[in-house]
Design a protein around this motif. Structure first.
Motif, PDB file in Angstrom:
ATOM      1  N   ARG A 136       0.841  -1.182   0.000  1.00 48.59           N
ATOM      2  CA  ARG A 136       0.000   0.000   0.000  1.00 48.59           C
ATOM      3  C   ARG A 136       0.890   1.250   0.000  1.00 48.59           C
ATOM      4  NH1 ARG A 136      -5.010  -1.460   0.015  1.00 48.59           N
ATOM      5  NH2 ARG A 136      -5.736   0.683   0.283  1.00 48.59           N
ATOM      6  N   LEU A 137       0.283   2.412  -0.223  1.00 47.61           N
ATOM      7  CA  LEU A 137       1.069   3.612  -0.491  1.00 47.61           C
ATOM      8  C   LEU A 137       1.979   3.996   0.668  1.00 47.61           C
ATOM      9  CD1 LEU A 137      -1.396   5.939  -2.416  1.00 47.61           C
ATOM     10  CD2 LEU A 137       0.060   4.100  -3.264  1.00 47.61           C
ATOM     11  N   GLY A 138       1.494   3.896   1.904  1.00 46.05           N
ATOM     12  CA  GLY A 138       2.326   4.267   3.043  1.00 46.05           C
ATOM     13  C   GLY A 138       3.589   3.432   3.143  1.00 46.05           C
ATOM     14  N   PRO A 139       3.463   2.099   3.183  1.00 44.47           N
ATOM     15  CA  PRO A 139       4.670   1.262   3.231  1.00 44.47           C
ATOM     16  C   PRO A 139       5.568   1.422   2.009  1.00 44.47           C
ATOM     17  CG  PRO A 139       2.752   0.014   3.942  1.00 44.47           C
ATOM     18  CD  PRO A 139       2.236   1.314   3.416  1.00 44.47           C
ATOM     19  N   LEU A 226      -2.130   0.632  -6.788  1.00 45.11           N
ATOM     20  CA  LEU A 226      -1.533   0.872  -8.099  1.00 45.11           C
ATOM     21  C   LEU A 226      -1.451   2.370  -8.375  1.00 45.11           C
ATOM     22  CD1 LEU A 226      -3.472  -1.805 -10.219  1.00 45.11           C
ATOM     23  CD2 LEU A 226      -1.268  -2.071  -9.056  1.00 45.11           C
ATOM     24  N   PRO A 227      -0.547   3.091  -7.707  1.00 44.90           N
ATOM     25  CA  PRO A 227      -0.426   4.520  -7.974  1.00 44.90           C
ATOM     26  C   PRO A 227       0.129   4.788  -9.368  1.00 44.90           C
ATOM     27  CG  PRO A 227       1.356   3.795  -6.549  1.00 44.90           C
ATOM     28  CD  PRO A 227       0.416   2.632  -6.689  1.00 44.90           C
ATOM     29  N   SER A 228      -0.025   6.022  -9.815  1.00 44.98           N
ATOM     30  CA  SER A 228       0.409   6.415 -11.148  1.00 44.98           C
ATOM     31  C   SER A 228       1.926   6.555 -11.232  1.00 44.98           C
ATOM     32  CB  SER A 228      -0.234   7.747 -11.539  1.00 44.98           C
ATOM     33  OG  SER A 228       0.278   8.790 -10.708  1.00 44.98           O
ATOM     34  N   LEU A 229       2.438   6.615 -12.441  1.00 46.71           N
ATOM     35  CA  LEU A 229       3.858   6.877 -12.659  1.00 46.71           C
ATOM     36  C   LEU A 229       4.256   8.202 -12.009  1.00 46.71           C
ATOM     37  CD1 LEU A 229       6.607   6.398 -14.028  1.00 46.71           C
ATOM     38  CD2 LEU A 229       5.642   7.426 -16.094  1.00 46.71           C
ATOM     39  N   ASP A 230       3.405   9.216 -12.134  1.00 47.12           N
ATOM     40  CA  ASP A 230       3.704  10.519 -11.533  1.00 47.12           C
ATOM     41  C   ASP A 230       3.854  10.399 -10.017  1.00 47.12           C
ATOM     42  OD1 ASP A 230       3.830  13.539 -11.639  1.00 47.12           O
ATOM     43  OD2 ASP A 230       2.054  13.285 -10.373  1.00 47.12           O
ATOM     44  N   TRP A 231       2.997   9.598  -9.376  1.00 46.42           N
ATOM     45  CA  TRP A 231       3.109   9.409  -7.926  1.00 46.42           C
ATOM     46  C   TRP A 231       4.459   8.804  -7.581  1.00 46.42           C
ATOM     47  CZ3 TRP A 231       4.287   5.536  -4.598  1.00 46.42           C
ATOM     48  CH2 TRP A 231       4.016   5.733  -3.245  1.00 46.42           C
ATOM     49  N   HIS A 232       4.875   7.778  -8.319  1.00 45.16           N
ATOM     50  CA  HIS A 232       6.163   7.133  -8.048  1.00 45.16           C
ATOM     51  C   HIS A 232       7.307   8.140  -8.177  1.00 45.16           C
ATOM     52  CE1 HIS A 232       5.051   2.831  -7.748  1.00 45.16           C
ATOM     53  NE2 HIS A 232       4.078   3.146  -8.590  1.00 45.16           N
ATOM     54  N   ALA A 233       7.307   8.919  -9.271  1.00 44.19           N
ATOM     55  CA  ALA A 233       8.395   9.872  -9.499  1.00 44.19           C
ATOM     56  C   ALA A 233       8.430  10.933  -8.400  1.00 44.19           C
ATOM     57  CB  ALA A 233       8.240  10.517 -10.873  1.00 44.19           C
TER      58      ALA A 233
END
Length: 260
Positions: A136-139, A226-233
């Motif tokens: 998940r996004l936090g971890p 499943l976050p977006s590519l923008d979130w990852h960057a």
């Protein structure tokens, strides 16, 4: 020779680790027909950024698919694979037995102290594919912060995974329908899916016990995001990487590269 050692020796002489490795690859390719393309681009960028003899951390390594391609392309590289899945690690250790360029470590990436299990303090490249969507996004954001401390100055992190763009629902639906139609045709031709592959592993005399432990750890599938590519960057830059952007994309997946 102890009973345990004798059992291990017997497994090594009777288990076809290459067949299991190849079987895993074929099962994964059913879901990801462009899997080899993402590996090729990943290694292209490793060479471009840190050269042909990197020290690599194969993150959430599974059976060592990235390590296998890394060492075939760059014989002078070394790889440390880390995963928590006892069945996939058993295959990796069997497949790479005798190759001192490859080391495998069992660790839970959500454990705050997981990096203590690694044999090195820094890596030229940390690579992962189709694995971190289990978090998940936090971890995942926490993990990215830890990776910023593991990647050497000038080193690189790459993650190729499902990165969903929620702003394009019609494109997403069309792509999914096309992809699943192709998967249905391949399935009708006899390709193993995830559940069928694991059912075979559970029946194998060597993999049965680690497979049972694997499902005790994970269940059928983790509840990731499943976050977006923008979130990852953005998250990688916030974690301490100097630059981050996409370097490859298929209709369904993307690969983010972050430079330390």
């Amino acid at each position: 020779m102890t009973e345990s050692a004798a059992s291990t020796a017997h497994a090594e002489t009777t288990t076809d680790w290459r067949a299991w490795q190849e079987s895993w690859d074929r099962q994964q390719e059913w879901y990801l027909p462009d899997r080899e393309e993402r590996f090729r681009v990943m290694l292209d960028m490793v060479e471009a950024v840190v050269g042909p003899e990197p020290r690599v951390l194969d993150l959430a390594c599974g059976t060592g698919s990235i390590t296998s391609r890394l060492l075939m392309r760059f014989p002078g590289a070394v790889s440390v694979g880390v995963d928590q899945d006892p069945a996939l690690l058993t295959i990796a250790e069997g497949y790479f037995a005798g190759d001192d360029r490859a080391t495998f470590v069992s660790a839970d990436l959500t454990d705050p102290d997981w990096t203590a299990a690694l044999p090195h303090d820094s890596y030229d490249a940390v690579l992962t594919a189709t694995a971190l969507h289990w978090l998940r996004l936090g971890p995942l954001a926490t993990l990215y912060g830890q990776l910023a401390g593991l990647v050497a100055d000038g080193g690189v992190f790459m993650n190729a995974d499902h990165m969903k763009d929620e702003t394009t629902p019609r494109i997403n639906a069309a792509e999914r329908a096309q992809r699943h139609a192709a998967m249905d045709r391949a399935k009708a031709a006899g390709v193993l899916d995830w559940a069928e592959w694991w059912a075979l592993a559970a029946e194998d005399p060597v993999l049965a016990a680690p497979t049972a432990r694997r499902f005790e750890i994970y269940g059928e599938h983790a509840d990731g995001e499943l976050p977006s590519l923008d979130w990852h960057a953005r998250t990688l830059r916030a974690a301490g990487f100097a630059e981050a952007r996409g370097v490859w994309a298929s209709p369904s997946d993307s690969m983010v590269l972050a430079l330390r």
